[in-house]
Design a protein around this motif. Structure first.
Motif, short mmCIF file in Angstrom:
data_model
loop_
_atom_site.label_atom_id
_atom_site.label_comp_id
_atom_site.label_asym_id
_atom_site.label_seq_id
_atom_site.Cartn_x
_atom_site.Cartn_y
_atom_site.Cartn_z
N SER A 30 0.83 -1.27 -0.03
CA SER A 30 -0.07 -0.04 0.05
C SER A 30 0.89 1.22 -0.05
O SER A 30 0.52 2.23 -0.71
CB SER A 30 -0.77 0.07 1.00
N MET A 31 2.09 1.42 0.56
CA MET A 31 2.98 2.54 0.82
C MET A 31 3.53 2.53 -0.54
O MET A 31 3.74 3.50 -1.15
CB MET A 31 4.06 2.23 1.77
N LEU A 32 3.69 1.45 -1.43
CA LEU A 32 4.33 1.53 -2.76
C LEU A 32 3.39 2.32 -3.42
O LEU A 32 3.83 3.24 -4.36
CB LEU A 32 4.57 -0.04 -3.25
N ILE A 33 2.05 1.94 -3.54
CA ILE A 33 1.10 2.59 -4.44
C ILE A 33 1.01 4.15 -3.87
O ILE A 33 0.95 4.85 -4.86
CB ILE A 33 -0.30 1.97 -4.26
N VAL A 34 1.11 4.54 -2.68
CA VAL A 34 0.92 5.77 -2.17
C VAL A 34 1.97 6.58 -2.89
O VAL A 34 1.85 7.86 -2.93
CB VAL A 34 0.89 5.94 -0.62
N TYR A 35 3.18 5.95 -2.53
CA TYR A 35 4.51 6.83 -3.15
C TYR A 35 4.36 7.14 -4.51
O TYR A 35 4.91 8.10 -4.79
CB TYR A 35 5.63 5.89 -2.77
N VAL A 36 4.08 5.99 -5.29
CA VAL A 36 4.08 6.17 -6.81
C VAL A 36 2.83 7.53 -7.22
O VAL A 36 3.36 8.17 -7.96
CB VAL A 36 3.70 5.02 -7.48
N TRP A 37 1.99 7.19 -6.43
CA TRP A 37 0.75 8.20 -6.44
C TRP A 37 1.24 9.64 -6.34
O TRP A 37 1.17 10.79 -6.96
CB TRP A 37 -0.58 7.77 -5.93
N SER A 38 1.87 9.55 -5.06
CA SER A 38 2.38 10.92 -4.79
C SER A 38 3.36 11.59 -5.40
O SER A 38 3.43 12.81 -5.63
CB SER A 38 2.85 10.84 -3.24
N GLN A 39 4.36 10.73 -6.04
CA GLN A 39 5.22 11.38 -7.12
C GLN A 39 4.73 12.04 -8.59
O GLN A 39 5.10 12.84 -9.05
CB GLN A 39 6.54 10.12 -7.45
N TYR A 40 3.64 10.94 -8.87
CA TYR A 40 2.68 11.69 -10.17
C TYR A 40 1.77 12.80 -9.80
O TYR A 40 1.79 13.55 -10.96
CB TYR A 40 2.30 10.68 -10.84
N ASN A 41 1.69 13.12 -8.67
CA ASN A 41 0.94 14.11 -8.41
C ASN A 41 1.27 15.02 -7.09
O ASN A 41 0.50 15.50 -6.37
CB ASN A 41 -0.45 13.50 -7.76
N PRO A 60 3.50 10.06 1.81
CA PRO A 60 4.38 8.60 2.31
C PRO A 60 5.01 9.11 3.67
O PRO A 60 5.13 8.08 4.77
CB PRO A 60 5.05 8.28 1.28
N LEU A 61 5.53 10.19 3.96
CA LEU A 61 6.49 10.30 4.89
C LEU A 61 5.61 10.65 6.38
O LEU A 61 5.83 10.45 7.19
CB LEU A 61 7.51 11.73 4.64
N VAL A 62 4.67 11.44 5.79
CA VAL A 62 3.64 11.83 7.20
C VAL A 62 3.03 10.57 7.54
O VAL A 62 2.78 10.24 8.78
CB VAL A 62 2.56 12.58 6.65
N LEU A 63 2.52 9.56 6.67
CA LEU A 63 2.06 8.21 7.04
C LEU A 63 3.01 7.26 7.86
O LEU A 63 2.61 6.86 8.85
CB LEU A 63 1.50 7.63 5.78
N THR A 64 4.12 7.58 7.36
CA THR A 64 5.39 6.83 8.03
C THR A 64 5.52 7.12 9.57
O THR A 64 5.67 6.57 10.42
CB THR A 64 6.51 6.76 7.27
N VAL A 74 7.61 0.61 11.49
CA VAL A 74 7.79 1.63 10.13
C VAL A 74 8.58 0.68 9.03
O VAL A 74 8.56 1.42 7.77
CB VAL A 74 8.57 2.95 10.64
N TRP A 75 9.12 -0.39 9.24
CA TRP A 75 9.78 -1.08 8.28
C TRP A 75 8.92 -1.31 6.92
O TRP A 75 9.59 -1.39 6.05
CB TRP A 75 10.47 -2.24 8.64
N GLY A 76 7.81 -1.90 7.22
CA GLY A 76 6.89 -1.96 5.97
C GLY A 76 6.72 -0.81 5.19
O GLY A 76 6.78 -0.81 3.97
N SER A 77 6.47 0.42 6.03
CA SER A 77 6.58 1.54 5.03
C SER A 77 7.76 2.11 4.49
O SER A 77 7.80 2.48 3.26
CB SER A 77 5.91 2.57 6.29
N VAL A 78 8.89 1.69 5.05
CA VAL A 78 10.02 1.96 4.58
C VAL A 78 10.38 1.18 3.21
O VAL A 78 10.86 1.74 2.36
CB VAL A 78 11.07 2.03 5.45
#
Length: 114
Positions: A30-41, A60-64, A74-78
């Motif tokens: 889920s963090m992978l999806i959030v990160y890619v979305w946040s980079q494109y937006n 992603p940083l705020v969620l982490t 936080v290892w899953g988020s990282v």
């Protein structure tokens, strides 16, 4: 292409999981999806708890940070952020057309999903 992103992400996360031995990869995916979305937006403004507003690139940083504050691991988020950055780096930052062809969904998957 989205399904291919998920499959590639699961492949990379599974390889990392074999080395790290994490119990679950849902948070990382889920963090992978959030990160890619946040980079494109990057220019989109998102709202968080109590009306806190900031650019999507920091989501992603705020969620982490929230995961850390609430006492979670936080290892899953990282791991998700690193995997998402790998995808975004190859797709947009590093101008190697040969590598970018691997990020395009194969024809059989496009036919299967439609």
């Amino acid at each position: 292409d989205y399904a291919w992103l998920l499959l590639l992400g699961l492949l990379v996360l599974s390889m990392a999981n074999a080395w790290l031995g994490m119990a679950s990869l849902w948070e990382a995916l889920s963090m992978l999806i959030v990160y890619v979305w946040s980079q494109y937006n990057r220019a989109v403004t998102v709202s968080f708890w109590l009306g806190l507003r900031f650019p999507a690139v920091y989501l992603p940083l705020v969620l982490t940070a929230m995961e850390f504050i609430t006492g979670g691991s936080v290892w899953g988020s990282v791991l998700g952020i690193v995997t998402g950055h790998l995808y975004y780096f190859v797709a947009e930052i590093y101008p190697n057309p040969r590598l970018k062809t691997y990020l395009k969904a194969p024809a059989f998957l496009a036919r299967l999903i439609g």
